[in-house]
Design a protein around this motif. Sequence first.
Motif, PDB file in Angstrom:
ATOM      1  N   PRO A  37       0.670  -1.336  -0.188  1.00 49.88           N
ATOM      2  CA  PRO A  37      -0.188  -0.067  -0.014  1.00 49.88           C
ATOM      3  C   PRO A  37       0.766   1.341   0.144  1.00 49.88           C
ATOM      4  CG  PRO A  37      -0.161  -1.141   2.010  1.00 49.88           C
ATOM      5  CD  PRO A  37       0.531  -2.016   1.152  1.00 49.88           C
ATOM      6  N   PHE A  44      -2.288  -1.311  -5.266  1.00 50.22           N
ATOM      7  CA  PHE A  44      -2.885  -1.929  -4.184  1.00 50.22           C
ATOM      8  C   PHE A  44      -4.262  -1.824  -4.189  1.00 50.22           C
ATOM      9  CE2 PHE A  44      -4.650  -0.762   0.121  1.00 50.22           C
ATOM     10  CZ  PHE A  44      -4.466  -2.194   0.807  1.00 50.22           C
ATOM     11  N   GLN A  45      -5.012  -0.688  -4.515  1.00 48.36           N
ATOM     12  CA  GLN A  45      -6.271  -0.283  -4.355  1.00 48.36           C
ATOM     13  C   GLN A  45      -7.124  -1.455  -5.625  1.00 48.36           C
ATOM     14  OE1 GLN A  45      -7.755   3.529  -5.439  1.00 48.36           O
ATOM     15  NE2 GLN A  45      -9.727   3.035  -5.074  1.00 48.36           N
ATOM     16  N   ARG A  48      -6.900  -4.695  -3.549  1.00 47.71           N
ATOM     17  CA  ARG A  48      -7.791  -4.538  -2.718  1.00 47.71           C
ATOM     18  C   ARG A  48      -9.347  -4.923  -3.280  1.00 47.71           C
ATOM     19  NH1 ARG A  48      -8.467  -5.315   2.587  1.00 47.71           N
ATOM     20  NH2 ARG A  48     -10.634  -4.761   3.091  1.00 47.71           N
ATOM     21  N   TRP A 240     -19.468   4.468 -12.617  1.00 45.81           N
ATOM     22  CA  TRP A 240     -20.314   5.284 -11.459  1.00 45.81           C
ATOM     23  C   TRP A 240     -21.476   4.763 -11.200  1.00 45.81           C
ATOM     24  CZ3 TRP A 240     -25.055   7.993 -11.320  1.00 45.81           C
ATOM     25  CH2 TRP A 240     -25.240   8.770 -10.404  1.00 45.81           C
TER      26      TRP A 240
ATOM     27  N   THR B 347      -2.610  -2.729   6.587  1.00 41.53           N
ATOM     28  CA  THR B 347      -3.427  -2.027   5.871  1.00 41.53           C
ATOM     29  C   THR B 347      -4.250  -1.328   6.907  1.00 41.53           C
ATOM     30  OG1 THR B 347      -5.132  -3.800   5.716  1.00 41.53           O
ATOM     31  CG2 THR B 347      -3.681  -3.575   3.929  1.00 41.53           C
ATOM     32  N   THR B 381     -10.632   0.740   3.354  1.00 44.53           N
ATOM     33  CA  THR B 381      -9.079   0.435   3.358  1.00 44.53           C
ATOM     34  C   THR B 381      -8.283   1.448   2.569  1.00 44.53           C
ATOM     35  OG1 THR B 381      -9.572  -1.644   3.752  1.00 44.53           O
ATOM     36  CG2 THR B 381      -7.224  -1.351   2.888  1.00 44.53           C
ATOM     37  N   VAL B 382      -7.343   2.121   3.180  1.00 40.40           N
ATOM     38  CA  VAL B 382      -6.438   3.199   2.425  1.00 40.40           C
ATOM     39  C   VAL B 382      -5.177   2.419   1.921  1.00 40.40           C
ATOM     40  CG1 VAL B 382      -7.688   4.941   3.527  1.00 40.40           C
ATOM     41  CG2 VAL B 382      -5.525   3.964   4.504  1.00 40.40           C
ATOM     42  N   PRO B 383      -4.427   3.044   0.868  1.00 44.42           N
ATOM     43  CA  PRO B 383      -4.781   4.371   0.181  1.00 44.42           C
ATOM     44  C   PRO B 383      -5.923   3.907  -0.921  1.00 44.42           C
ATOM     45  CG  PRO B 383      -3.022   3.010  -0.604  1.00 44.42           C
ATOM     46  CD  PRO B 383      -3.233   2.191   0.590  1.00 44.42           C
ATOM     47  N   VAL B 384      -6.866   4.783  -0.939  1.00 37.23           N
ATOM     48  CA  VAL B 384      -8.054   4.514  -1.856  1.00 37.23           C
ATOM     49  C   VAL B 384      -7.983   5.742  -2.601  1.00 37.23           C
ATOM     50  CG1 VAL B 384      -9.636   5.487  -0.070  1.00 37.23           C
ATOM     51  CG2 VAL B 384     -10.367   3.789  -1.953  1.00 37.23           C
ATOM     52  N   SER B 385      -8.850   5.603  -3.919  1.00 38.25           N
ATOM     53  CA  SER B 385      -9.102   6.746  -4.830  1.00 38.25           C
ATOM     54  C   SER B 385     -10.481   6.420  -5.411  1.00 38.25           C
ATOM     55  CB  SER B 385      -7.984   6.876  -5.761  1.00 38.25           C
ATOM     56  OG  SER B 385      -8.362   7.792  -6.611  1.00 38.25           O
ATOM     57  N   ARG B 386     -11.489   7.351  -5.215  1.00 32.59           N
ATOM     58  CA  ARG B 386     -12.795   7.237  -5.906  1.00 32.59           C
ATOM     59  C   ARG B 386     -13.167   8.373  -6.505  1.00 32.59           C
ATOM     60  NH1 ARG B 386     -15.008   3.174  -1.863  1.00 32.59           N
ATOM     61  NH2 ARG B 386     -13.626   1.365  -2.492  1.00 32.59           N
ATOM     62  N   LYS B 388     -16.658  10.482  -8.743  1.00 35.59           N
ATOM     63  CA  LYS B 388     -17.971  10.484  -8.905  1.00 35.59           C
ATOM     64  C   LYS B 388     -18.046  11.715  -9.812  1.00 35.59           C
ATOM     65  CE  LYS B 388     -20.015   8.468  -4.967  1.00 35.59           C
ATOM     66  NZ  LYS B 388     -20.747   8.660  -3.636  1.00 35.59           N
ATOM     67  N   PRO B 389     -18.902  11.603 -10.685  1.00 36.25           N
ATOM     68  CA  PRO B 389     -19.291  13.038 -11.677  1.00 36.25           C
ATOM     69  C   PRO B 389     -20.564  13.704 -11.006  1.00 36.25           C
ATOM     70  CG  PRO B 389     -20.239  11.081 -12.729  1.00 36.25           C
ATOM     71  CD  PRO B 389     -19.645  10.639 -11.500  1.00 36.25           C
ATOM     72  N   ASP B 439     -15.729  15.690 -13.114  1.00 41.59           N
ATOM     73  CA  ASP B 439     -15.589  14.400 -12.473  1.00 41.59           C
ATOM     74  C   ASP B 439     -14.948  14.728 -11.172  1.00 41.59           C
ATOM     75  OD1 ASP B 439     -15.646  11.278 -12.808  1.00 41.59           O
ATOM     76  OD2 ASP B 439     -13.375  11.826 -12.506  1.00 41.59           O
ATOM     77  N   MET B 446      -1.906   6.989   2.829  1.00 42.74           N
ATOM     78  CA  MET B 446      -1.762   6.122   3.897  1.00 42.74           C
ATOM     79  C   MET B 446      -1.460   7.095   5.218  1.00 42.74           C
ATOM     80  SD  MET B 446       0.034   2.874   3.261  1.00 42.74           S
ATOM     81  CE  MET B 446      -0.451   1.898   4.710  1.00 42.74           C
TER      82      MET B 446
END
Lengths: 457, 565
Positions: A37, A44-45, A48, A240, B347, B381-386, B388-389, B439, B446
């Motif tokens: 991570p 990692f993501q 995951r 989405w 994690t 759980t991180v790291p995470v990237s999300r 949305k528009p 977007d 982390m």
Amino acid sequence: MEPLPPEPWDILQLDPATATERDVKRAYARLIKSYRPDTNPAEFQQVREAYEYALHVLRQEPATAPVIPTEFPQGEVPPAAEPASVELPEDFQAALADVQYSVAHPTTSSLTASFAKLRNLVLPQVPLLPAWEHALLQVFADQPQTLGKLLEPEAIFRLLSYDCTALANLAVEQWYLEGLTLRLAQLANRCDAMRPPLESPPVVMLQMRLAMLVAFVNLPVSHRLANTHYPKLPPNVRDWVMPRLENRMSAAKLFEMLPLETRRFWERRLFPEDNETVEWDLATVEPNYREITLRCPLSWPGYNLLREVIPPSVLQALRSRSQTAVRSTKLSSTPDAGRKEPAFSAWFVRAVLLFIYLAYRGVSSCNSSTPNYTQDRESTRRMLDNLSTSADLPKDINVLILKRDALKVTLERTPEYRAWKLGNLKELPLPYQHLQQQLLRLNEEIDRRKSETMLKR
Amino acid sequence: MIGIDLGTTNSLVAIMRDGAPVVLENEQGETLTPSAIAIAEDGGILVGRAAKDRLVTAPDSGKAFFKRDMGTDVRYSFGKRRWSPVECSAQILKEMKRIAELRLGTPVDRAVITVPAYFHDLQRAATAEAAKLAGLKVDRLLNEPTAAALAHGFKKPGDDSTLLVFDLGGGTFDVTLLEVFDGVVEVKASAGESRLGGEDYTDQLSQWIMKEYHYQPSTAESGRWRAKIEQLKRRLSAEQKAVIELGDVQVPVTREDFQAATTDLTARLWPVVRRCLRDAGVTPKHLNAVLIVGGASRMPIITEGILDVLQLAPQTNLDPDRVIALGAAVQQALCDGSEDVGDLVLTDVCPHTLGVSVSKQLAPGHHEPGYFEPMIDRNTTVPVSRSKPFNTLHPQQDEIKIQVFQGESRMVTENQLIGEINIKGLRHQPGQRYPGVVDTRFTYDMNGLLEVEVTNLNTGLKTNKVFQQRPGSLSESEIKTALERLAPLKQHPRDAPEHRARSERANRLFAELSGPLRSQLSEFIDHFEGALSMQDPNLIQATAEDLDRFMSPFFRSEEEDHPPF
């Protein structure tokens, strides 16, 4: 480092058919040793998400993929059929038969009266003896609505509180369905509100919402509309939409429980199309549903209803033939150049054939204002009597002439369906599991108090 | 190089030595350094034990428990100047650095420092600043319960287990649920309360004694008073009954007295435990072990409570006082890529929900602003990237303000505003593929840093911003102004007391739940509010009943104060 493959199972290098939770965890642990991570956050993501997806699938499998056995070995009896009815008191049996009859021949007064009678007998007996429960289940397995009406909410709560009984689950189904109908109505309103701008240059937000609704309604039903709408969407929009769908899976499963005609109604209500070409592949649409109810007014000209359920090409073919020919035609052999023929379920074909048969036999010319209505009805009855004795029509088609307005043809659900359904009632969906625990405690309390008062006496 | 447990009451420093973490001792052979500083009579600065002793005789000459004020604007006056909590912490860190250098014989410039899991980013930033002042580079700010689990997972690698870390420290309370398997230490959920800890138990006990025995400590005694109560509390952990001297009388205090005096504190613990379990989707029977961390969790009233609620006796094979520092040392080894720790991977999750403020269409043509749209759910759980528009509400609208919030409430007014990004040039123009759409991407790393990137889909123009600082929770006056702003709104069905109560309940539950249950609830609330805005009585009733039906099981559990499992 090589880029990871897009599919979750490929990332984990596992076969979804054989993998266990343990395998998934091991694969995940192995992968994140190289995609740590702190050093490879993006990979990692991905790993995951694949891991979470795989665990989700493995934990959900039994609930989301109900499969009806297509064939039962001869002589194998569904396990629930055993308990004998000897212990049932006569008045209970009589009341049950009464309700059964009034459900089949509904008039408001008879329904209310017979419900009240049965309810009065059942309520004091909760928790029910297995034999009672079995009898009720056998009668109401196909009709959660009726059971919901029969038992008052309090009774359902009490049922829930005792055990995870199949009967309680069946009763709760009704609440879900009500909630779903409400939600569908609201969705339809929103769709209406969104529709006009859609005709102007494409507005991506609206497209998204629409796609979401499409997918929501269609996911369990068919991929027909989803398939036509999805490719039009830009990939980020699809990204989405997908996570949202997961949250709606329970709603989607409910939708599956609605009768076909109701689903059709909502689908058309939500997504009207001008030049509709309908293709129904019953094998995919109705994998675990064996009942189809067709209901039409006696003034039925014949094709309007059929247009809704079978492809125009097939209909065209049917229309061009004489009724006798139609009866003996196998739909799969209908000539139709340039189009793949849908594979109809045999049940469905028989029902449609019966309708066509009736239409051609003069029933179509009859309506309630016709002076010789009664006579026509009588002749229809006679004709149907003849039909059901004639060897070439299926015996398990029930034909009812409902008062005044409609003719109803029902295909009974198969015993296989019932067995499947009864088996599946064991699992309670999430919010109610919780409720059940609550009620369990409440009931212990009630029992305790009861026994205390008994002791005092 | 070193791992530091910067605690509310005591601080420790640990290193990896010969493949195992060890806590370092100072010259006096002590491992625990009290987190206190004071100014000596000669004007010199005292840190640790000396400062704590000095505070007994001269309470105004220094300060302890400053960790609780980290990230706030509080200043203390002693020794002829004003001190910020950051400066005080820096003194402690300096002392830790000194001990490490003494034992290692080499200069130390990098460290892993532990913070309570529920520290928000301003508090974390303050901790990092303190390290900077002490001449240390922070390799990682590690959540305390995670550190505890890491120490545990390091000790027994290879075991598959689900652990609950119950961390009742001096000033904070954290619960963390972890899964350890195949060399992975995975935090599944964490929950906590930032102002609940052993010191509160001491306060409560002191107040109880003063009330029960009508005793007011004299001014001369006031410095020692707290230490005395502290000692009484410790004795009550070991024995059923202890005696305290009040003036020249000795009075007995029993463990039951202590328990009765602190019931309200103990009662605040269990909802946090429950929320953590619920977020992780785990029931107590899945737990393999409960680790207790933090001196205060050793109190028998706590361990008995744990046994009662979780049906599991807490494990005590690692010293609750040291386990965090040991974990910090393990993490430091991980950061260094040291061979001692091998393939261990840790994690962690992000403890709060992060999202943006949006308008919702409650009914055709009717938009309501100020809703919280979660982007990253808590315990992801991180790291995470999300991403949305989002789109503009009107073709002529040119600008979107992306406001970033942190919190669990459905309305943004009750969540914490972290910052905002303005995007211009969104007015619809002919030929655009995505008119008015942006977007928005949230990336959480982390160390708990959030990066927000907004892309105008038509021009491809990206705007991004890194949020390092987050303001503290809303102050009383801010809440008041927010309420005043809402007051003059016109009378509407939604203002009927009954509907307001329902909405309140719903919003409260919304903050409690997460994941699919939360979105289900959100949908029910939306329908209900949609009905309210349409002012259709039948629909209002129907949707209200639906909402109630959905909510009732959750609230019933709360009223009975039974755990919902």
